[in-house]
Design a protein around this motif. Sequence first.
Motif, PDB file in Angstrom:
ATOM      1  N   ASP A  53      82.551 -37.676 -69.053  1.00  0.00           N
ATOM      2  CA  ASP A  53      83.300 -36.672 -68.303  1.00  0.00           C
ATOM      3  C   ASP A  53      83.451 -35.395 -69.128  1.00  0.00           C
ATOM      4  O   ASP A  53      83.299 -34.291 -68.606  1.00  0.00           O
ATOM      5  CB  ASP A  53      84.669 -37.243 -67.917  1.00  0.00           C
ATOM      6  N   SER A  54      83.720 -35.541 -70.412  1.00  0.00           N
ATOM      7  CA  SER A  54      83.916 -34.393 -71.295  1.00  0.00           C
ATOM      8  C   SER A  54      82.649 -33.560 -71.424  1.00  0.00           C
ATOM      9  O   SER A  54      82.723 -32.326 -71.443  1.00  0.00           O
ATOM     10  CB  SER A  54      84.339 -34.850 -72.688  1.00  0.00           C
ATOM     11  N   LEU A  57      82.471 -31.384 -68.463  1.00  0.00           N
ATOM     12  CA  LEU A  57      83.488 -30.330 -68.513  1.00  0.00           C
ATOM     13  C   LEU A  57      83.151 -29.266 -69.555  1.00  0.00           C
ATOM     14  O   LEU A  57      83.314 -28.066 -69.298  1.00  0.00           O
ATOM     15  CB  LEU A  57      84.865 -30.940 -68.773  1.00  0.00           C
ATOM     16  N   ASN A  77      91.332 -24.920 -64.361  1.00  0.00           N
ATOM     17  CA  ASN A  77      91.112 -26.195 -63.692  1.00  0.00           C
ATOM     18  C   ASN A  77      90.270 -27.136 -64.556  1.00  0.00           C
ATOM     19  O   ASN A  77      90.614 -28.307 -64.731  1.00  0.00           O
ATOM     20  CB  ASN A  77      90.441 -25.971 -62.331  1.00  0.00           C
ATOM     21  N   TYR A  78      89.167 -26.627 -65.106  1.00  0.00           N
ATOM     22  CA  TYR A  78      88.319 -27.448 -65.975  1.00  0.00           C
ATOM     23  C   TYR A  78      89.100 -27.939 -67.194  1.00  0.00           C
ATOM     24  O   TYR A  78      89.030 -29.104 -67.570  1.00  0.00           O
ATOM     25  CB  TYR A  78      87.091 -26.670 -66.459  1.00  0.00           C
ATOM     26  N   HIS A  80      92.310 -28.183 -67.546  1.00  0.00           N
ATOM     27  CA  HIS A  80      93.366 -29.119 -67.139  1.00  0.00           C
ATOM     28  C   HIS A  80      92.788 -30.534 -67.025  1.00  0.00           C
ATOM     29  O   HIS A  80      93.409 -31.502 -67.475  1.00  0.00           O
ATOM     30  CB  HIS A  80      93.978 -28.665 -65.808  1.00  0.00           C
ATOM     31  N   GLN A  81      91.590 -30.643 -66.457  1.00  0.00           N
ATOM     32  CA  GLN A  81      90.918 -31.946 -66.367  1.00  0.00           C
ATOM     33  C   GLN A  81      90.613 -32.501 -67.757  1.00  0.00           C
ATOM     34  O   GLN A  81      90.826 -33.689 -68.023  1.00  0.00           O
ATOM     35  CB  GLN A  81      89.621 -31.819 -65.574  1.00  0.00           C
ATOM     36  N   GLY A  84      93.762 -33.679 -69.428  1.00  0.00           N
ATOM     37  CA  GLY A  84      94.200 -34.956 -68.852  1.00  0.00           C
ATOM     38  C   GLY A  84      93.378 -36.125 -69.366  1.00  0.00           C
ATOM     39  O   GLY A  84      93.918 -37.179 -69.722  1.00  0.00           O
ATOM     40  N   SER A  85      92.068 -35.933 -69.427  1.00  0.00           N
ATOM     41  CA  SER A  85      91.190 -36.985 -69.947  1.00  0.00           C
ATOM     42  C   SER A  85      91.499 -37.269 -71.413  1.00  0.00           C
ATOM     43  O   SER A  85      91.537 -38.425 -71.840  1.00  0.00           O
ATOM     44  CB  SER A  85      89.717 -36.577 -69.817  1.00  0.00           C
ATOM     45  N   CYS A  98      93.115 -28.067 -76.158  1.00  0.00           N
ATOM     46  CA  CYS A  98      93.079 -27.777 -74.720  1.00  0.00           C
ATOM     47  C   CYS A  98      94.290 -26.940 -74.315  1.00  0.00           C
ATOM     48  O   CYS A  98      94.158 -25.962 -73.570  1.00  0.00           O
ATOM     49  CB  CYS A  98      93.076 -29.069 -73.900  1.00  0.00           C
TER      50      CYS A  98
END
Length: 155
Positions: A53-54, A57, A77-78, A80-81, A84-85, A98
């Motif tokens: 996922d990273s 992103l 948005n990116y 924030h994801q 969160g991950s 982040c």
Amino acid sequence: MERNNHLRRHVASLRQSLIDQGYVDEQFIELEELQDDDTPNFVEEVVTLFYNDSARLIHNIDHSLEKEPVDFAKLDNYMHQFKGSSSSIGAKKVKTECTQFMEYCRAGNVEGRCKRTFQQLKREYAVLRKKLEVYFQYARQAGPTESSTTSCRPK
């Protein structure tokens, strides 16, 4: 048997080092507590999903930072994801970077702080990845710990 005990002590030492150096926090330990006989590589699998996922992103953020004008909402948005991950696996230093990135981008400071912070975030991410690869390599060699062989969860 002695080799396994030595490996387990080494794994425990590596884990403590990751904590002491600020690379991971208590969330990482909590994930490890979810491992049992049925899911002996649970944390490694979760971290591998994080890596996948990273990578997506990081690519998206890199691409967004190159576009003119910069779309701060998309960047936020990116990131924030990503944050969160990072939080979900206990990646403390990455999560901190982040947060910094988000603050600088909200202030509109793309050229200076935003891009520099993103470079630092990528460095922290790369260091964490290398350290966790070594950690998981030793953890696999050591095999399941006694706490993971006696599960409290009903079968």
